[in-house]
Design a protein around this motif. Structure first.
Motif, mmCIF file in Angstrom:
data_model
loop_
_atom_site.group_PDB
_atom_site.id
_atom_site.type_symbol
_atom_site.label_atom_id
_atom_site.label_comp_id
_atom_site.label_asym_id
_atom_site.label_seq_id
_atom_site.Cartn_x
_atom_site.Cartn_y
_atom_site.Cartn_z
ATOM 1 N N LEU A 36 0.880 10.178 -11.947
ATOM 2 C CA LEU A 36 2.020 11.285 -10.951
ATOM 3 C C LEU A 36 3.188 10.959 -10.076
ATOM 4 O O LEU A 36 3.894 11.131 -10.588
ATOM 5 C CB LEU A 36 0.755 12.259 -10.157
ATOM 6 C CG LEU A 36 -0.287 13.338 -11.148
ATOM 7 C CD1 LEU A 36 -0.839 14.217 -10.233
ATOM 8 C CD2 LEU A 36 0.985 14.224 -12.167
ATOM 9 N N ARG A 37 2.400 10.186 -9.556
ATOM 10 C CA ARG A 37 2.947 8.800 -8.235
ATOM 11 C C ARG A 37 4.181 8.629 -8.623
ATOM 12 O O ARG A 37 5.809 8.191 -8.764
ATOM 13 C CB ARG A 37 2.273 7.905 -7.556
ATOM 14 C CG ARG A 37 3.446 7.896 -6.016
ATOM 15 C CD ARG A 37 3.644 8.535 -5.429
ATOM 16 N NE ARG A 37 4.716 8.346 -4.612
ATOM 17 C CZ ARG A 37 5.523 8.655 -3.705
ATOM 18 N NH1 ARG A 37 5.624 10.119 -3.332
ATOM 19 N NH2 ARG A 37 6.034 8.070 -3.218
ATOM 20 N N TYR A 289 -2.746 3.244 -5.135
ATOM 21 C CA TYR A 289 -2.093 3.906 -4.990
ATOM 22 C C TYR A 289 -1.723 4.485 -3.064
ATOM 23 O O TYR A 289 -0.442 5.215 -3.342
ATOM 24 C CB TYR A 289 -2.982 5.688 -5.036
ATOM 25 C CG TYR A 289 -2.755 6.958 -5.206
ATOM 26 C CD1 TYR A 289 -1.610 7.161 -5.640
ATOM 27 C CD2 TYR A 289 -3.318 7.547 -3.805
ATOM 28 C CE1 TYR A 289 -1.312 8.232 -5.484
ATOM 29 C CE2 TYR A 289 -3.296 8.417 -4.063
ATOM 30 C CZ TYR A 289 -2.240 8.953 -4.493
ATOM 31 O OH TYR A 289 -1.509 10.576 -4.033
ATOM 32 N N LYS A 290 -2.173 3.742 -2.639
ATOM 33 C CA LYS A 290 -1.844 4.476 -1.083
ATOM 34 C C LYS A 290 -0.599 3.005 -1.083
ATOM 35 O O LYS A 290 0.454 4.094 -0.584
ATOM 36 C CB LYS A 290 -3.207 3.131 -0.237
ATOM 37 C CG LYS A 290 -4.277 4.294 -0.015
ATOM 38 C CD LYS A 290 -5.129 3.062 0.736
ATOM 39 C CE LYS A 290 -7.150 3.867 0.697
ATOM 40 N NZ LYS A 290 -7.511 3.416 1.316
ATOM 41 N N LYS A 291 0.130 2.107 -1.470
ATOM 42 C CA LYS A 291 1.475 1.667 -1.582
ATOM 43 C C LYS A 291 2.232 2.356 -1.861
ATOM 44 O O LYS A 291 3.732 2.791 -1.459
ATOM 45 C CB LYS A 291 1.206 0.241 -1.658
ATOM 46 C CG LYS A 291 2.288 -0.395 -1.697
ATOM 47 C CD LYS A 291 2.126 -1.952 -1.762
ATOM 48 C CE LYS A 291 3.352 -2.698 -1.332
ATOM 49 N NZ LYS A 291 3.139 -3.200 -0.521
ATOM 50 N N LEU A 292 2.468 3.628 -3.367
ATOM 51 C CA LEU A 292 3.266 3.904 -4.211
ATOM 52 C C LEU A 292 2.725 4.652 -3.343
ATOM 53 O O LEU A 292 4.160 5.759 -2.990
ATOM 54 C CB LEU A 292 2.366 4.456 -5.176
ATOM 55 C CG LEU A 292 2.415 3.131 -6.677
ATOM 56 C CD1 LEU A 292 1.670 3.609 -7.619
ATOM 57 C CD2 LEU A 292 3.657 2.518 -6.447
ATOM 58 N N ASN A 293 2.438 5.489 -1.929
ATOM 59 C CA ASN A 293 2.718 7.098 -1.167
ATOM 60 C C ASN A 293 3.307 6.743 -0.634
ATOM 61 O O ASN A 293 3.323 7.295 0.475
ATOM 62 C CB ASN A 293 1.506 7.274 -0.695
ATOM 63 C CG ASN A 293 1.050 8.473 -1.231
ATOM 64 O OD1 ASN A 293 1.439 9.214 -2.409
ATOM 65 N ND2 ASN A 293 -0.744 9.442 -1.459
ATOM 66 N N ASP A 294 3.229 5.430 0.281
ATOM 67 C CA ASP A 294 4.284 4.757 1.087
ATOM 68 C C ASP A 294 6.166 5.097 1.165
ATOM 69 O O ASP A 294 6.447 4.972 0.488
ATOM 70 C CB ASP A 294 4.159 3.353 1.457
ATOM 71 C CG ASP A 294 4.563 2.830 2.734
ATOM 72 O OD1 ASP A 294 5.152 3.919 3.945
ATOM 73 O OD2 ASP A 294 4.285 1.859 2.708
#
Length: 320
Positions: A36-37, A289-294
């Motif tokens: 999704l990201r 995923y945390k990095k992509l959400n940054d």
């Protein structure tokens, strides 16, 4: 947007479609969130032509494709493990089919017990007549010993040789005897009294030594027949442990059930193995995923090299 930019977007769509398929296959929340990201990142470039489209290409080259390759490798490794289990399942099925060709059911055993009791009762009645008339006729019913030959391997209770030896003991002066049979005098008298009516109780075996236990109908008295010796003797039923007699499943049926249960377990394992992702990789995906959400991810997209290199290094190891 020029043709080169459109080509990058088309390739991005293709890569994201692969991620979608893999997220559906593994059914893992993190993979789905990454998918999704990735869609959001793709759409950001599609809706904002002023952004450097090459950064989208760099993102997919360094991260998305490595992730896809890693997931595909996990999928293939899982499939190899599954093939081994499927081979075992098929071998078990083949063995089950082979055993079923010769399996004897408890229902068959129960029905043939009645037939065997009739044969024994007929034989004893005939033996009484032969002994009374002092003739040399063969007293036993046809195939009277076929029952024990057929059912003893699967249904007769295993007992100690010592018990068989004990049950076989008799005093020569206390028996009637001819060329074919030996029977206790008192047993013959009781059989006459009850009109030679008895019922099969259970079979006993100790190695190749076989015995059949019968109960005189409407009494609490029992006798034992030894097919190999044509010997009939009273027996003390309390010496015979009947807790497991008769067995409602033959050894072959029990083995079939065990194989069937094993296949059920293997099939359950297949469902688990099919979508299993090693724990260390799942942890890495969560970090990614945390990095992509940054929110600053796109401004620092070159930083993805560290994470991408970890993914790529996993592709070159045997940790999966």
């Amino acid at each position: 947007m020029d043709d080169a930019g459109k080509a990058i977007l088309n390739e991005s769509n293709r890569i994201i479609s692969k991620l979608q398929l893999l997220s559906v296959f593994f059914g893992d929340d993190i993979i789905y969130k990454i998918y999704l990201r990735s869609q959001v990142i793709h759409q950001l470039f599609a809706d904002n032509p002023e952004l450097d489209i090459n950064k989208l290409q760099l993102f997919h080259l360094q991260y998305s494709q490595s992730l896809i390759d890693l997931l595909v490798k996990i999928k293939k490794n899982n499939e190899k493990s599954i093939l081994i289990l499927l081979d075992e399942i098929q071998l078990n099925k083949d063995l089950i089919a082979k055993i079923r060709e010769s399996v004897l059911t408890f229902e068959q055993y129960r029905l043939d017990q009645q037939r065997q009791a009739l044969k024994i009762n007929t034989s004893l009645r005939k033996l009484f007549q032969v002994l009374s008339d002092d003739t040399t006729e063969y007293p036993f019913a046809k195939n009277v010993n076929a029952f024990s030959e057929r059912y003893s391997p699967d249904f007769y209770a295993e007992v100690s040789p010592g018990l068989i030896t004990e049950l076989e003991q008799y005093t020569p002066a206390d028996v009637y005897k001819n060329a074919y049979a030996v029977i206790q005098r008192k047993l013959m008298g009781v059989l006459c009294k009850y009109d030679f009516r008895s019922s099969f109780v259970c079979g006993l075996k100790a190695g190749d030594r076989i015995a059949e236990v019968y109960r005189l109908n409407d009494t609490d008295r029992y006798f034992v027949y030894f097919p190999a010796k044509g010997l009939f003797l009273f027996c003390d039923i309390t010496k015979i442990d009947q807790r497991g007699v008769p067995v409602e499943l033959s050894k072959k049926e029990t083995f079939i059930r065990e194989l069937t249960d094993k296949n059920d377990q293997l099939n359950s394992s297949i469902n688990i193995i099919k979508t299993t992702i090693p724990a260390d990789i799942k942890n890495l995906l969560a970090d990614n995923y945390k990095k992509l959400n940054d929110i600053n991810f796109l401004q620092n997209i070159s930083d993805v090299d560290v994470q991408a290199n970890i993914l790529k290094s996993m592709l070159n190891t045997d940790m999966m």
